[in-house]
Scaffold this active site. Structure first.
Site, short mmCIF file in Angstrom:
data_model
loop_
_atom_site.label_atom_id
_atom_site.label_comp_id
_atom_site.label_asym_id
_atom_site.label_seq_id
_atom_site.Cartn_x
_atom_site.Cartn_y
_atom_site.Cartn_z
N GLY A 19 0.86 -1.17 0.00
CA GLY A 19 0.00 0.00 0.00
C GLY A 19 0.90 1.21 0.00
O GLY A 19 2.11 1.09 0.06
N CYS A 20 0.33 2.40 -0.12
CA CYS A 20 1.17 3.58 -0.22
C CYS A 20 0.36 4.86 -0.05
O CYS A 20 -0.85 4.85 0.00
CB CYS A 20 1.84 3.67 -1.59
SG CYS A 20 2.62 2.18 -2.15
#
Ligand code: SF4
Ligand code: SF4
Lengths: 401, 503
Positions: A19-20
């Site tokens: 994720g980011c």
């Protein structure tokens, strides 16, 4: 010191999940902003990453070298540097070579040797090659990434640069002294890889010439997207979704010459229900786009910011499964994963909105044509190599500040 | 001398205590199993285990059991192998059979499992989110050329864009079955269902009966080696035209519809005299090579105003190269029929021993077309024992654009897979032309059964897509990354392009 030199082939032989957080800001009037804003926007989104990758891309940052290709290099060791510089000497006129300005920052360790070069192809060699300057550069990038162990080209476009590494983005930003740069467009990224120790080259943005991509998400259609790209000669060896997105933009924009709006519509297609309700001519375009580029459609949750000389495009997946907020203040357009990041940078935005699923949010810098490189004609497999690079472990190397 | 060495395969048991003596079993059985003499007396040797009587017996007092005759153990000489020898010694003939290959070859679909999303990417709930199955069958260009439309938008540039494709609301078609081998009511059921489902039925090689004209926009018309029923009118009515080269159940051989099945209606639809045998030659006598095929494809396109023209072939060893040739010859789709595909009649030796599994054919063809950069030029329809929505999903993940169902669609109409279609006496009124049997299928009922089946599978496909975290079928198509194999060897994994589970 005898350490094994990493063969920069691939980050992992399997697909990397993660994720980011991301951001992008562009002043469409062309006015320059300090990198501090980008750092701030990412610092607010600190918790979206896990310290295993952060990075930024800035455009218009090298006004003193606007027509030089700016190579941002990562070296595992001196030997890699020497090999690359020998290559540069052979093929390019290097007008400036210098260590990247950095400062010691707590939390940033294990940095590779970081250098930058402002260069242009040797006119005679360029002529001999019968390539455009861009093709020539891409070829060199490919050559370095694939054949020089321990060397990686972080970016290679004109008047732009990528600053990335292992750490939280605000640490990386300060490490690279981004507050000393001014650009018309900035993008930033905070990485949360779930399975790799993190490698400096594996952080976002991911770049080819002046195209950069920051990406938050998981492309569930990776399997078919990569097989589709293989048909056109791309080799998806990096095992990241981002790579697939980058090549797809390259295919649609550069090779198939689709306008940006339609490329975005092909990659994050409207639903058939919506297409069926469009006016006839538009319907014909969308039906064709969706059927022809169906295997390239990015399916699954994602938010992407594509940066280039001349602007940026932010795009969400077709049913908006990852956050993306946009805001405008005067000529400034900003996007981020979280509204808090926008409000940290722009105190009182004129408007804040959630871009709709699959609707591109586009910023164009006034007076700049884009996309700038319309006519590369390299063999695509070479281009793909140009953006393949990667990791093992990077030893602690003394950083020249 | 005994009349036959072969003992009945089944035993028909009637619980006479419960039997109403109504005689319905006598009337229902197409094979003449029952005699009525105060009560039904079955002749076991005629039973095909089609369960028609069982289904219709009001007292539920009929059971069909396997004849548990013990044979001296011999793994090599199975009872079936012994019976085949006896039968051929008695008749001197080729053993005829029907439906698909029943031998216990590895069922590859059953060794493939699908992926699902957990944590790093969300699954999608098909009850709440759109889940798109729309599929286009036909040639697609490699890219789309556009030009500004003068109003800030874009339109297709001259000659650009996708043309002449079949639009399917779900990636499931009905496979070709000719009128003649199946009844007109079956054809009507398929045509009505295709129209309701937004998909296509396929005439097979027996022509298009006038009763199907109202459904012609959902009908693919076939041109086979016998050219039965082929006329300019026929070509102009179909939504697409299919050249039949081969069939999975009987690759390399032709067809033979006995004269008894050629009644008045069949004769006029096929355009052959009543009562004559309808013989399809093994090859098309105007196709002896790939360039001949190209000529026929373009002749059919010219004759039909450039409708999509597909080519149906049996999956054989060299299927990838053949498919590539077909695509380069200008076909809009390649229809691959695996060796478990059904048939109305075929020599048993051919049905059971020739051809390759559809899973392998899909994988080989899809990869070859990609390697050659021509995957967009034509669609791939896969058939040859698609038994469930899971098979559909796996076939599509391996690389098929759509699948076609034959046996499953007949099962929706009552077929019990008794493998006796070639006798022309199907008790279920499916593969027969006897009026007292064909009227057993009411097309309205048949269409509903078929619609239900395809709807159910489509819903299940949507559930599968949701679990995979994608909301359009094109994101599963060819996405072998979402498949893993269990219990297949390394070589087979390579052929299929899938990783073993755990990798
Ligand atoms: S249908 Fe059933 S109840 Fe009627 S005669 Fe036959 S066995 Fe008896
Ligand atoms: S169609 Fe009729 S004859 Fe053929 S297998 Fe099915 S039930 Fe038996």
């Amino acid at each position: 010191m005898t350490t094994e030199r990493p063969r920069y082939a691939e980050e992992a032989s399997y697909k990397i999940h993660g994720g980011c957080g991301l951001m992008g800001i562009c002043d469409e009037s062309g006015k320059l902003m300090s990198g501090e804003d980008a750092i701030l926007a990412m610092a607010v989104q600190h918790d979206r990453g896990n310290g295993l990758g952060g990075g930024f891309a800035g455009y218009g940052i090298y006004p003193e070298f606007p027509d030089h290709f700016a190579f941002h290099m990562m070296y595992h060791d001196i030997q890699a540097k020497e090999e690359v510089e020998a290559l540069f000497d052979q093929y390019f006129l290097v007008d400036l070579a210098e260590p990247m300005p950095t400062r010691p920052v707590k939390g940033i360790t294990d940095a590779p040797l970081l250098w930058r070069y402002f260069l242009n192809p040797y006119p005679s060699k360029l002529e001999e090659s019968e390539l455009s300057a861009e093709d020539y550069v891409v070829k060199a990038v490919m050559n370095i990434n694939s054949s020089v162990d321990g060397a990686f080209v972080a970016s290679s476009g004109k008047n732009m640069g990528v600053f990335k590494g292992v750490g939280y983005p605000e640490e990386i930003g300060h490490y690279f002294r981004l507050e000393e740069y001014e650009g018309n467009t900035w993008t930033g990224h905070n990485r949360f890889p779930t399975n790799t120790p993190g490698w400096w080259g594996g952080a976002h943005p991911f770049a080819l010439l002046d195209w950069t991509i920051v990406h938050n998400g998981e492309i569930s259609s990776y399997g078919i997207n990569s097989r589709y790209l293989e048909q056109f000669g791309y080799k998806c060896t990096l095992g990241t979704d981002t790579e697939v997105a980058a090549y797809l933009f390259d295919l649609l924009l550069r090779r198939h010459k689709l306008p940006m709006e339609l490329a975005c519509k092909a990659l994050a297609s409207p639903l058939w229900d919506e297409i069926d309700r469009m006016p006839e001519a538009e319907q014909a375009v969308m039906r064709s786009l969706r059927s022809v580029y169906g295997p390239g459609m990015l399916n699954g949750p994602f938010a992407i910011v594509l940066g280039f000389n001349g602007g940026m495009v932010a795009l969400n997946d077709r049913i908006k499964l990852r956050p993306l907020v946009a805001a405008r203040k005067g000529s400034i357009l900003m996007v981020a994963s979280e509204e808090s990041a926008i409000r940290a940078v722009i105190a009182e935005p004129d408007s804040v909105w959630m871009p709709k699923a699959g609707e591109p949010t586009i910023a164009r810098v006034k007076g700049m044509d884009w996309p700038i490189h319309g006519d590369l004609h390299l063999d695509p497999s070479e281009i793909s190599c140009a953006v393949t690079g990667t990791e093992r472990s990077c030893d602690t190397v003394e950083v020249t500040a | 001398m005994p009349t036959s060495f072969i003992q009945p395969e089944f035993k028909v048991k009637i619980d006479y205590d419960k039997c109403h003596k109504c005689g319905r079993c006598v009337q229902q059985c197409g094979w003449g199993v029952y005699n009525f003499n105060e009560r039904p007396i079955p002749d076991d040797s005629k039973c095909r285990a089609c369960h028609r009587c069982v289904t219709y017996c009001p007292a539920h007092c009929i059971s069909i059991e396997k004849n548990q005759l013990a044979y001296r153990d011999n793994d090599n000489w199975s009872p079936a192998a012994r019976k085949a020898v006896w039968r051929q010694a008695e008749t001197g003939g080729v053993l005829l059979t029907s439906m698909g290959n029943p031998l216990p070859y590895t069922r590859i679909f059953d060794h493939l499992v699908l992926d699902a999303c957990q944590v790093t990417n969300p699954s999608i709930d098909p009850l709440r989110e759109p889940m798109e199955l729309r599929t286009f069958i036909g040639h697609k260009p490699d890219s789309v050329g556009v030009e500004p439309d003068g109003n800030g938008g874009f339109r297709l540039a001259e000659g650009e864009g996708m043309k002449n494709n079949l639009m399917l609301d779900t990636p499931i078609l009905f496979s070709p079955m000719s009128y003649g081998s199946v009844s007109l009511n079956v054809h009507k059921s398929l045509a009505m269902a295709a129209q309701r489902l937004g998909t296509f039925m396929n005439t097979g090689e027996g022509g298009l009966h006038a009763d199907l004209f109202p459904y012609q926009d959902n009908v693919i018309v076939q041109v086979a080696s016998g050219r039965f029923g082929v006329s300019p009118d026929y070509l102009s009515r179909g939504a697409a035209i299919e050249i039949k080269i081969g069939q999975g159940a009987k690759p390399g051989i032709g067809g033979h519809l006995p004269g008894e099945k050629i009644n008045k209606e069949v004769s006029s639809t096929r355009m052959i005299p009543q009562g004559t045998d309808a013989i399809s030659p093994a090859p098309h006598h105007d196709i002896y090579s790939i360039e001949d095929l190209r000529q026929l494809i373009y002749a059919l396109k010219e004759a039909s105003g450039y409708k999509p023209v597909g080519v149906k072939i049996a999956a054989v060893h060299n299927v990838a190269a053949i498919a590539s040739g077909i695509v380069r010859a200008g076909a809009d789709y390649v229809y691959l029929d695996g060796f478990k595909g059904g048939t109305g009649a075929a020599p048993q030796v051919i049905r059971d021993h020739i051809g390759i599994p559809i899973e392998i054919a899909i994988a080989a063809v899809d990869q070859r077309l990609r390697d050659e950069g021509i995957r967009n030029w034509a669609s791939v329809i896969a058939a040859g024992s698609i038994r469930s929505s899971a098979d559909v999903a796996k076939a599509i993940a391996l690389g098929a654009d759509a699948v076609a169902i034959g046996s499953a669609s007949l099962m929706a109409l009552g077929c019990h897979l008794c493998q006796s279609c070639h006798t022309g006496s199907c008790s279920w009124g499916i593969t027969t032309q006897k009026p007292e049997l064909t009227r057993r299928i009411d097309p309205e009922w048949g269409a509903e059964q078929l619609t239900n089946l395809v709807h159910a599978w489509s819903h299940e496909l949507q559930e599968i897509l949701g679990a995979l975290g994608v909301n359009a079928i094109e994101s599963l198509r060819g996405s072998r990354e979402r498949l893993r194999s269990i219990g297949l060897d390394e070589q087979m994994n390579k052929v299929l392009g899938v990783k073993p589970a755990g990798m």
